[in-house]
Motif scaffolding. Structure first.
Motif, PDB file in Angstrom:
ATOM      1  N   GLY A  73       0.821  -1.217   0.000  1.00 30.12           N
ATOM      2  CA  GLY A  73       0.000   0.000   0.000  1.00 30.12           C
ATOM      3  C   GLY A  73       0.842   1.247   0.000  1.00 30.12           C
ATOM      4  N   GLY A  93       5.932   9.094  11.212  1.00 37.53           N
ATOM      5  CA  GLY A  93       4.803   8.448  10.543  1.00 37.53           C
ATOM      6  C   GLY A  93       3.584   8.384  11.452  1.00 37.53           C
ATOM      7  N   VAL A  94       2.450   8.059  10.832  1.00 36.12           N
ATOM      8  CA  VAL A  94       1.240   7.808  11.615  1.00 36.12           C
ATOM      9  C   VAL A  94       1.473   6.573  12.486  1.00 36.12           C
ATOM     10  CG1 VAL A  94      -1.192   7.116  11.431  1.00 36.12           C
ATOM     11  CG2 VAL A  94      -0.311   8.946   9.989  1.00 36.12           C
ATOM     12  N   SER A  95       2.346   5.682  12.012  1.00 34.09           N
ATOM     13  CA  SER A  95       2.650   4.475  12.778  1.00 34.09           C
ATOM     14  C   SER A  95       3.093   4.814  14.202  1.00 34.09           C
ATOM     15  CB  SER A  95       3.771   3.681  12.102  1.00 34.09           C
ATOM     16  OG  SER A  95       3.423   3.382  10.782  1.00 34.09           O
ATOM     17  N   TYR A 152      -6.341  -1.796   8.835  1.00 32.56           N
ATOM     18  CA  TYR A 152      -4.884  -1.726   8.700  1.00 32.56           C
ATOM     19  C   TYR A 152      -4.227  -2.729   9.649  1.00 32.56           C
ATOM     20  CZ  TYR A 152      -0.215   0.368   8.770  1.00 32.56           C
ATOM     21  OH  TYR A 152       1.133   0.573   8.698  1.00 32.56           O
ATOM     22  N   TYR A 198      -3.262  -2.267  13.663  1.00 31.23           N
ATOM     23  CA  TYR A 198      -4.134  -1.829  14.759  1.00 31.23           C
ATOM     24  C   TYR A 198      -4.141  -2.817  15.932  1.00 31.23           C
ATOM     25  CZ  TYR A 198      -5.984   1.927  11.816  1.00 31.23           C
ATOM     26  OH  TYR A 198      -6.117   3.048  11.031  1.00 31.23           O
ATOM     27  N   ASN A 206     -10.755   4.587  11.071  1.00 28.34           N
ATOM     28  CA  ASN A 206      -9.914   4.897   9.903  1.00 28.34           C
ATOM     29  C   ASN A 206     -10.797   5.048   8.667  1.00 28.34           C
ATOM     30  OD1 ASN A 206      -7.998   2.885   7.650  1.00 28.34           O
ATOM     31  ND2 ASN A 206      -7.675   5.035   8.017  1.00 28.34           N
ATOM     32  N   ASN A 234      -8.244   1.590   4.959  1.00 26.47           N
ATOM     33  CA  ASN A 234      -7.370   0.560   4.395  1.00 26.47           C
ATOM     34  C   ASN A 234      -7.828  -0.751   5.042  1.00 26.47           C
ATOM     35  OD1 ASN A 234      -5.321  -1.160   3.643  1.00 26.47           O
ATOM     36  ND2 ASN A 234      -3.711  -0.144   4.817  1.00 26.47           N
ATOM     37  N   ASP A 245      -7.642   7.852  12.487  1.00 32.34           N
ATOM     38  CA  ASP A 245      -6.531   7.773  11.537  1.00 32.34           C
ATOM     39  C   ASP A 245      -7.057   8.230  10.177  1.00 32.34           C
ATOM     40  OD1 ASP A 245      -4.677   6.947   9.637  1.00 32.34           O
ATOM     41  OD2 ASP A 245      -4.364   4.962  10.506  1.00 32.34           O
ATOM     42  N   ILE A 303      -5.281   9.181   7.413  1.00 33.70           N
ATOM     43  CA  ILE A 303      -4.122   9.240   6.516  1.00 33.70           C
ATOM     44  C   ILE A 303      -4.508   9.264   5.028  1.00 33.70           C
ATOM     45  CG2 ILE A 303      -3.707   6.730   6.453  1.00 33.70           C
ATOM     46  CD1 ILE A 303      -0.655   7.446   6.673  1.00 33.70           C
ATOM     47  N   TYR A 304      -5.698   8.761   4.695  1.00 35.92           N
ATOM     48  CA  TYR A 304      -6.119   8.762   3.275  1.00 35.92           C
ATOM     49  C   TYR A 304      -7.099   9.888   2.947  1.00 35.92           C
ATOM     50  CZ  TYR A 304      -3.976   4.142   3.084  1.00 35.92           C
ATOM     51  OH  TYR A 304      -3.074   3.103   3.139  1.00 35.92           O
ATOM     52  N   SER A 328       2.653  10.239   4.148  1.00 37.10           N
ATOM     53  CA  SER A 328       3.032   9.068   3.357  1.00 37.10           C
ATOM     54  C   SER A 328       2.201   8.886   2.092  1.00 37.10           C
ATOM     55  CB  SER A 328       2.893   7.798   4.204  1.00 37.10           C
ATOM     56  OG  SER A 328       3.922   7.733   5.151  1.00 37.10           O
ATOM     57  N   LYS A 329       0.902   9.025   2.208  1.00 40.82           N
ATOM     58  CA  LYS A 329       0.033   8.599   1.103  1.00 40.82           C
ATOM     59  C   LYS A 329      -0.218   9.737   0.111  1.00 40.82           C
ATOM     60  CE  LYS A 329      -0.247   4.811   3.511  1.00 40.82           C
ATOM     61  NZ  LYS A 329       0.278   3.519   3.202  1.00 40.82           N
ATOM     62  N   ARG A 346       9.003   9.129   6.449  1.00 42.97           N
ATOM     63  CA  ARG A 346       8.538   8.708   7.775  1.00 42.97           C
ATOM     64  C   ARG A 346       8.069   9.910   8.596  1.00 42.97           C
ATOM     65  NH1 ARG A 346       6.403   5.936   7.141  1.00 42.97           N
ATOM     66  NH2 ARG A 346       6.206   4.969   9.171  1.00 42.97           N
TER      67      ARG A 346
HETATM   68  N1  PLP Z   1      -2.616   4.048   8.869  1.00 41.31           N
HETATM   69  C1  PLP Z   1      -3.094   3.410   7.798  1.00 41.31           C
HETATM   70  C2  PLP Z   1      -4.559   3.206   7.689  1.00 41.31           C
HETATM   71  C3  PLP Z   1      -2.230   2.934   6.806  1.00 41.31           C
HETATM   72  O1  PLP Z   1      -2.741   2.294   5.739  1.00 41.31           O
HETATM   73  C4  PLP Z   1      -0.839   3.121   6.960  1.00 41.31           C
HETATM   74  C5  PLP Z   1       0.106   2.584   5.958  1.00 41.31           C
HETATM   75  O2  PLP Z   1      -0.217   1.780   5.104  1.00 41.31           O
HETATM   76  C6  PLP Z   1      -0.384   3.788   8.090  1.00 41.31           C
HETATM   77  C7  PLP Z   1      -1.299   4.243   9.031  1.00 41.31           C
HETATM   78  C8  PLP Z   1       1.081   4.005   8.340  1.00 41.31           C
HETATM   79  O3  PLP Z   1       1.437   5.248   7.836  1.00 41.31           O
HETATM   80  P1  PLP Z   1       2.852   5.918   8.033  1.00 41.31           P
HETATM   81  O4  PLP Z   1       3.650   5.678   6.800  1.00 41.31           O
HETATM   82  O5  PLP Z   1       2.526   7.393   8.199  1.00 41.31           O
HETATM   83  O6  PLP Z   1       3.481   5.360   9.239  1.00 41.31           O
END
Ligand code: PLP
Length: 397
Positions: A39, A100-102, A126, A129, A172, A176, A204, A206-207, A243-244, A252
């Motif tokens: 992804g 990152g969101v991670s 994702y 989680y 989210n 994803n 979250d 992110i998208y 990231s996306k 990161r």
């Molecule tokens: N959250 C979701 C829903 C994602 O799909 C992803 C990555 O695929 C992430 C967080 C991680 O994002 P990041 O690259 O900002 O750590």
């Protein structure tokens, strides 16, 4: 000496291996494979953003930053989030720049969970989680979303899972791996549940730049954050990153926006574990927010065209496929072929050299589907779809 395996902490031992990782070990070293698996945007980060990272190095900006991140970047994020999400945050006290969101997700879980606290989230989701919850000694409580409901998270299903141990709701949208966008009326009901049961929401988003339709009563290109709904800012941790939409996975860089007390708690962990996010990435992100909108729109348009191709071709093949409102995934329903998601994905890889991810890698609720990421060049997608078509024709004959 005790075997090293026995030295591993219980909660780490208990973590399952990622279904994506398992699968992609099979793809390694095979250059005939078209991968719709990972992804990640196929675009490089736009040049002016890369240049900002280069200038950062050239100017000798190679130091630590404040633990919270560069104030100039936090100010820019505050403005962006205000405009885009219609929620205002104090750049000095309510925004934390993360790796990152991670990292932001991990910090939020660790800052808020005591052992045994329950976290409700929607599946398929994702892959990180449930491990993030487990690593924080929390209890993962998934709510199944179904293809029949277009993967809408129903407030009544959330309500049914709430107990006196529930502390967090993890959302989210766009999602994803399904690409689902939550309808506004359902999002409002979920917000009401959070208020009624005094839950903190981790959202979250992110998208959120990658939207494709007027689904769910939302205007094209307009994303509604749960944080913007009445009574929600004070109980929401909004997670976002670069990231996306900006194609900056390798930089990161992400951030969280949350009330000061929560930001401070997350920052405490961040300062001892990460210290700060890399300054070159922060400078690149500043440029992304200042001047990146047109590039994001160009990439979104390219994804929209690919999404339409995917949907058209799956329809022609007779493979049911929900039309996603966002992100860059389709999640076709392969149940009619009588194979598990994994069997389907393995055979497609072996017989036609196309990699997709088995849907159950995203939780049991994903069984019966596979995830195909269309962040891949249009020409490559056409070839992959031809191969998928040949495969499903064979399965049908
Ligand atoms: N959250 C979701 C829903 C994602 O799909 C992803 C990555 O695929 C992430 C967080 C991680 O994002 P990041 O690259 O900002 O750590």
């Amino acid at each position: 000496m005790k075997p090293l395996e026995e030295r591993i902490a219980t909660q780490v031992n208990n973590l399952p291996r990622s279904g994506i990782r398992d699968f992609f070990e099979l793809v390694l070293g095979r250059d005939d494979v078209i991968s719709l698996g990972v992804g990640e945007p196929d675009f490089s980060a736009p040049w002016h953003i890369r240049e900002a990272a280069i200038y950062s190095l050239e100017k000798g900006h190679t130091s630590y930053t404040s633990n919270l991140g560069l104030l100039s970047l936090r100010e820019e994020i505050a403005e962006y989030v205000d405009q885009k999400f219609e929620v205002s945050y104090d750049s000095k006290t309510e925004i934390l720049i993360t790796v990152g969101v991670s990292e932001a997700l991990d910090l939020a879980c660790r800052a808020l969970l005591n052992p045994g606290d329950e976290v409700i989230y929607h599946e398929p989701c994702y892959v990180s989680y449930s491990p993030s919850i487990a690593m924080s000694f929390g209890v993962a409580v998934p709510v199944e979303t179904k293809v029949e409901d277009e993967f809408v998270l129903k407030a009544e299903d959330v309500a049914a899972k709430i107990t006196d141990r529930t502390r967090l709701l993890l959302l989210n949208f766009p999602t994803n791996p399904t690409g689902a966008v939550e309808p506004l009326d359902e999002l409002k009901k979920i917000a009401q549940l959070a208020v009624d049961h005094d839950l903190i929401v981790i959202s979250d988003e992110i998208y959120s730049e990658l939207l494709y339709g007027e689904d769910s009563g939302m205007k094209i290109g307009h994303h509604t954050s749960i944080a913007s709904l009445p009574g929600m800012k004070e109980r929401t941790i909004l997670l976002h990153g670069f990231s996306k939409a900006f194609a900056m996975t390798g930089f990161r860089l992400g951030y969280s926006c949350a009330p000061q007390v929560l930001t401070e708690a997350m920052m405490k962990i961040h300062q001892y574990s990460m210290l700060c996010a890399p300054i070159m990435s922060q400078n690149a992100a500043l440029e992304a927010l200042k001047n990146g909108a047109s590039e994001v729109e160009k990439m979104r348009k390219a994804y929209a065209r690919r999404r339409n191709l995917m949907l058209k071709r799956f329809k022609e093949m007779g493979v049911p496929c929900f039309a996603p409102g966002g992100a860059f995934y389709v999640f076709p329903d392969i149940r009619k072929f009588g194979l598990s998601s994994k069997e389907f994905a393995l055979r497609l890889l072996e017989e036609e050299s196309v990699a997709v991810v088995p849907g159950d890698a995203f939780g049991a609720a994903g069984q019966g589907c596979v995830r195909a990421c269309y962040a891949t060049g249009y020409d490559q997608l056409e070839i992959a779809l031809d191969r998928i078509e040949a495969f499903v024709r064979r399965l049908q004959s």
